[in-house]
Design a protein around this motif. Structure first.
Motif, PDB file in Angstrom:
ATOM      1  N   ALA A   1     -51.112 -38.130 -77.678  1.00 44.36           N
ATOM      2  CA  ALA A   1     -50.860 -38.556 -76.300  1.00 44.36           C
ATOM      3  C   ALA A   1     -51.351 -37.507 -75.310  1.00 44.36           C
ATOM      4  O   ALA A   1     -51.969 -37.834 -74.293  1.00 44.36           O
ATOM      5  CB  ALA A   1     -49.367 -38.833 -76.094  1.00 44.36           C
TER       6      ALA A   1
ATOM      7  N   ASP B   1     -45.899 -37.443 -78.366  1.00 48.80           N
ATOM      8  CA  ASP B   1     -45.891 -37.889 -79.758  1.00 48.80           C
ATOM      9  C   ASP B   1     -45.869 -36.664 -80.642  1.00 48.80           C
ATOM     10  O   ASP B   1     -46.006 -35.532 -80.188  1.00 48.80           O
ATOM     11  CB  ASP B   1     -47.111 -38.781 -80.082  1.00 48.80           C
TER      12      ASP B   1
ATOM     13  N   TRP C   1     -47.484 -47.933 -65.662  1.00 46.46           N
ATOM     14  CA  TRP C   1     -47.978 -46.618 -65.249  1.00 46.46           C
ATOM     15  C   TRP C   1     -48.866 -46.697 -64.011  1.00 46.46           C
ATOM     16  O   TRP C   1     -49.182 -45.673 -63.415  1.00 46.46           O
ATOM     17  CB  TRP C   1     -48.769 -45.978 -66.387  1.00 46.46           C
TER      18      TRP C   1
ATOM     19  N   ALA D   1     -44.707 -39.747 -72.468  1.00 48.48           N
ATOM     20  CA  ALA D   1     -44.455 -40.430 -73.735  1.00 48.48           C
ATOM     21  C   ALA D   1     -44.476 -39.456 -74.901  1.00 48.48           C
ATOM     22  O   ALA D   1     -43.610 -39.469 -75.767  1.00 48.48           O
ATOM     23  CB  ALA D   1     -45.483 -41.546 -73.939  1.00 48.48           C
TER      24      ALA D   1
END
Length: 214
Positions: free
Chosen positions: A201, A196, A89, A194
């Motif tokens: 997140a 969740d 990242w 990502a």
């Protein structure tokens, strides 16, 4: 708790907000029975004492409450959002390759002298307040008074209350403050991509973004 200066969170309001958002605290004591730890949902009353007072209840069958009656201090650890940060990242990875993985998290540690409470009125207020807080966002909130009074009175006999005026409280928000701005932007984007199922997140992405200017 190890607290590098750039990760410290000393704002009492922010600390209490984390406790309210993540109320399941790990209650830790070192008493006559040795080290004990139990996850317990807590309420924080910010007006009851200078740093707030924690309230909770335990099953009477749980031996931990007897330890609480014999210790001068206990520790409660509240874990907020957390998540693994991949070097992929970081903009720095593409620029120099000199990066390593880490873990972001926010946590609050509170210490104080516990008081064991067996008063039925206090216990009823405790379970009512905790229930109301957690049911508030539901379309049809359930309340303690929805159950038969004789039933809840019997249930109260199976629990013991604890009250902890907070003597010391510390917060640690390890949310990429030590990274360059481009890396922090990458962390925000990475957590949001990502995702969740429980929103953790997104909560971490918001914390990284909010503290990027500090």
């Amino acid at each position: 708790m190890y607290q590098p200066p750039h990760f410290r969170e000393d704002d009492l309001g922010a600390q209490h907000a984390l406790i309210r958002a993540h109320p399941l605290g790990l209650l830790v004591t070192a008493g006559p029975g040795g080290l004990m730890a139990n996850p317990i949902p807590f309420l924080i009353d910010g007006q009851a004492s200078e740093r707030g007072t924690l309230r909770a209840h335990l099953a009477r069958a749980n031996p931990h409450w007897r330890e609480l009656a014999q210790v001068a201090e206990c520790l409660v650890v509240f874990q907020g959002p957390q998540g693994y940060v991949t070097p992929s990242w970081y903009a720095t990875k593409r620029e120099t390759g000199k990066v390593v993985p880490t873990w972001n998290y926010a946590t609050v540690h509170a210490r104080g002298r516990p008081r064991v409470i067996e008063d039925a009125a206090w216990l009823r207020r405790q379970i009512a307040d905790l229930t109301d807080l957690r049911e508030a966002g539901r379309p049809e909130p359930w309340a303690v008074d929805d159950a038969p009074r004789a039933f809840t009175d019997a249930q109260l006999k199976g629990i013991v209350g604890i009250e902890i005026p907070v003597a010391q409280i510390v917060g640690k928000w390890k949310v990429s403050q030590n990274r360059p701005a481009a890396d922090r932007d990458g962390v925000v984007a990475g957590f949001r991509a990502a995702g969740d199922g429980d929103g953790m997140a997104e909560e971490m992405a918001a914390l990284v973004q909010a503290r990027s200017g500090r």
